[in-house]
Write an enzyme that holds these catalytic residues in place. Structure first.
Site, mmCIF file in Angstrom:
data_model
loop_
_atom_site.group_PDB
_atom_site.id
_atom_site.type_symbol
_atom_site.label_atom_id
_atom_site.label_comp_id
_atom_site.label_asym_id
_atom_site.label_seq_id
_atom_site.Cartn_x
_atom_site.Cartn_y
_atom_site.Cartn_z
ATOM 1 N N HIS A 1 48.455 -36.913 -76.435
ATOM 2 C CA HIS A 1 49.457 -37.775 -75.804
ATOM 3 C C HIS A 1 50.833 -37.113 -75.816
ATOM 4 C CE1 HIS A 1 47.111 -41.655 -76.034
ATOM 5 N NE2 HIS A 1 47.634 -41.643 -74.834
ATOM 6 N N GLU B 1 30.340 -33.046 -60.357
ATOM 7 C CA GLU B 1 30.825 -32.525 -61.649
ATOM 8 C C GLU B 1 29.683 -32.363 -62.646
ATOM 9 O OE1 GLU B 1 33.817 -35.152 -63.257
ATOM 10 O OE2 GLU B 1 32.800 -36.939 -62.542
ATOM 11 N N ASP C 1 34.728 -30.854 -65.399
ATOM 12 C CA ASP C 1 33.447 -31.194 -66.017
ATOM 13 C C ASP C 1 32.333 -30.288 -65.523
ATOM 14 O OD1 ASP C 1 33.809 -33.276 -67.927
ATOM 15 O OD2 ASP C 1 34.397 -34.586 -66.280
ATOM 16 N N CYS D 1 39.128 -31.692 -56.966
ATOM 17 C CA CYS D 1 40.178 -32.437 -57.668
ATOM 18 C C CYS D 1 40.282 -32.033 -59.140
ATOM 19 C CB CYS D 1 39.964 -33.945 -57.528
ATOM 20 S SG CYS D 1 38.428 -34.517 -58.256
#
Ligand code: PEP
Ligand code: MG
Length: 567
Positions: free
Chosen positions: A175, A417, A441, A488
């Site tokens: 984060h 993916e 992925d 993406c």
């Protein structure tokens, strides 16, 4: 440079007189109230600057301060054992945090970090000291070096005074790193023992691009970086000027260049980047860092806001990709033994149909307000796609009956993916309108490499010949069925990868807004036939390094400015 002390300070037990107990309890309550006040302030500032999603984490922090079990035990220690408030609070908070940290569930483990973050604040209040005090009283710009910076501290940093930071701990996807990226503060994290090696007042040069911190840089280094900075400023100007220019190759091939987002709060960044709409809206972030799952109205409002904000450009809304490392407590029951191969994304949606229906209805309703496309994550076989499509049809029928508006034509896409999806792309193409390659992925699953694991990070290679073959297969299958293919994953935001991806036949790219201008800069200097020749040649290569070198070489040849600044 400012080196902050480590926050794991030594806390000794002090015994208080029985008659001092009421005062000690009051001292604790005052500290809790002051911490609550600070957190509310941070929450509001972060919500205004970054949106509700990022601010959600501070709501979770506020709840910790109201936890009756935790506070009950602290009061008991003060009342019954006559310990001082600092020791009592620290002992109980640490006991709760250790229990959470030992949990199998990722969500609970994250809550341990929250509890330690918040516990540190309460203790700071009680002791009247705070690293934050030091940070908030800065008067001159400096590089901050700390053992770790909590997300709450990071969110409050003033980018004009904290011109960069380096930490012992942390990873690229923490984060803290995400907050720093959004604030545009250069940061180098996970440096091990940097706080032990440097002292406040030392001079340092922080290179966020290269991920390096140079202590006591020589005149020569400073000069070299000074030149680099000048080139940076010049390039940034050129990139800004591109904002309203089309994403088109030098030989006239238009490319859809879109942005990846996580919440409606990212819309200004999308506009600023000059992207053509949103190529990936990771909707699961609307579900994280909060205690209740958003209902249909709340989701509809978020999807509609993004759809209207981008219209007439399209918005590709991906259905929930929960699981892996993203799981809200309300859904997770038990720890998953192997979360990335477990109950994730479309697998959750197809078993928790209540959740899926709610989301589909909200997306369909938003489609009445602009151009929406629907994208399913983690599809691994035709049956999943058919089951999801059937549910979309049911939701459409329901909405029709209720008289609710939705777009007559809604394109449906499949994330490629999982390697099996690429291998059966020919079959999948019959039931969808487009493919979006999730190279993050796809790389992990094809090469059996956990990208979060440092020990195998060197094996994580998106240009591995196996990945390139899977991309080529996907594009060929799409072409046979008249479908289009986008990317993406992070690869789409890497300028050096653009010749390879376009050459392979990809016609849409979606990247983080900060990368969009660089990708456009490169695209506009590239000839599609050169990219195609490159792709044909690399399909013969037998290792990732060769393929990477070949696409880097072409990218560098057409847009050298981009690379002299990045290297
Ligand atoms: C990907 O896997 O490449 C992708 C875009 O999805 P995410 O990063 O959200 O898993
Ligand atoms: Mg993915």
């Amino acid at each position: 440079m400012l080196v902050l002390g480590r926050t794991d300070r030594k806390i000794e037990r002090t015994t208080i007189a029985p008659e001092a107990v009421p005062d000690e309890l009051k001292r604790l309550n005052d500290a809790l109230a002051a911490t609550r006040q600070t957190l509310k302030g941070i929450h509001n500032r972060v919500a205004a600057a970054m949106g509700q999603t990022e601010a959600g984490i501070f709501e979770a922090h506020l709840l910790v301060l109201e936890d009756a079990n935790l506070l009950g035990e602290v009061h008991k220690l003060i009342r019954v054992q006559n310990t001082d408030a600092v020791y009592a609070f620290h002992t109980v908070a640490e006991k709760f945090a250790s229990a959470l940290a030992a949990a199998e569930d990722d969500y609970l483990r994250e809550r341990a970090a929250d509890l330690r973050d918040i516990g540190g604040r309460v203790i700071d209040q009680l002791m009247g000291v705070s690293g934050e005090d030091v940070l908030s009283s800065l008067t001159e710009p400096c590089v901050v070096v700390a053992h770790d910076l909590s997300p709450s501290t990071t969110a409050q940093l003033n980018p004009r005074l904290v011109v960069g930071f380096a930490t012992d701990q942390g990873g690229r996807t923490s984060h803290t790193a995400i907050m720093a990226r959004k604030l545009g503060i250069p940061a180098v994290v996970g440096l091990g023992d940097i706080t032990q090696r440097l002292h406040s007042g030392d001079y340092a040069l922080l290179d966020g691009h290269g991920g390096i911190l140079i202590s006591a840089p020589t005149d020569q280094t400073l000069f070299a970086y000074g030149q680099l900075q000048e080139r940076h400023v010049a390039l940034a100007k050129k990139l800004r000027e591109l904002r309203d220019q089309p994403a088109v190759t030098l030989d006239g091939q238009g490319v859809i260049l879109a942005a990846n987002i996580e919440s409606p709060a990212d819309l200004p960044a999308v506009r600023e980047s000059g992207a053509n709409g949103v190529g990936l809206f990771r909707t699961e972030f609307l579900f994280l860092n909060r205690h209740q799952i958003p209902d249909e109205e709340e989701q509809y409002a978020a999807y509609r806001q993004v759809t209207e904000g981008c219209a007439p450009d399209p918005v590709i809304i991906r259905t929930l990709d929960l699981g892996g490392d993203k799981m809200p407590a309300e859904i997770s029951l038990n720890g998953e033994p192997n979360p990335f191969l477990g109950w994730r994304a479309i697998r959750i949606s197809l078993t928790r149909r209540d959740l899926f229906r709610t989301q589909l209805r909200a997306i369909l309703r938003a489609s009445a307000h602009g151009t929406v496309k629907l994208l399913y994550p983690m599809i691994s076989c035709v049956e999943e796609l058919q089951a999801a499509n059937a549910l979309v049809e049911e939701c459409k029928a329901e909405l029709r009956q209720e008289g609710q508006a939705f777009a007559a034509k809604l394109e449906i896409g499949v994330m490629i993916e999982v390697p099996s999806a690429a291998l059966v792309a020919d079959h999948l193409a019959r039931y969808c309108d487009f493919f979006s390659l999730g190279t993050n992925d796809l790389t992990g699953y094809t090469l059996a490499v956990d990208r979060l694991n440092e020990r195998v990070a060197h094996l994580y290679a998106p240009t591995h010949p196996a990945i390139i073959k899977l991309i080529a297969l996907t594009v060929e299958a799409a072409r046979r069925h008249g479908r289009w293919v986008g990317v993406c994953g992070e690869m789409a935001g890497e300028p050096a990868m653009i010749p390879l991806l376009l050459g392979l036949g990809v016609t849409e790219l979606s990247a983080t807004p900060r990368s969009v201008p660089q990708v456009k800069f490169l695209l506009r200097r590239l000839k599609l036939n050169e990219a195609r020749a490159l792709a044909t040649a690399v399909l013969e290569c037998e290792n990732a390094a060769e393929i990477s070198a070949a696409t880097h070489q072409l990218a560098r040849a057409v847009a050298p400015d981009l690379f002299t600044v990045r290297d």
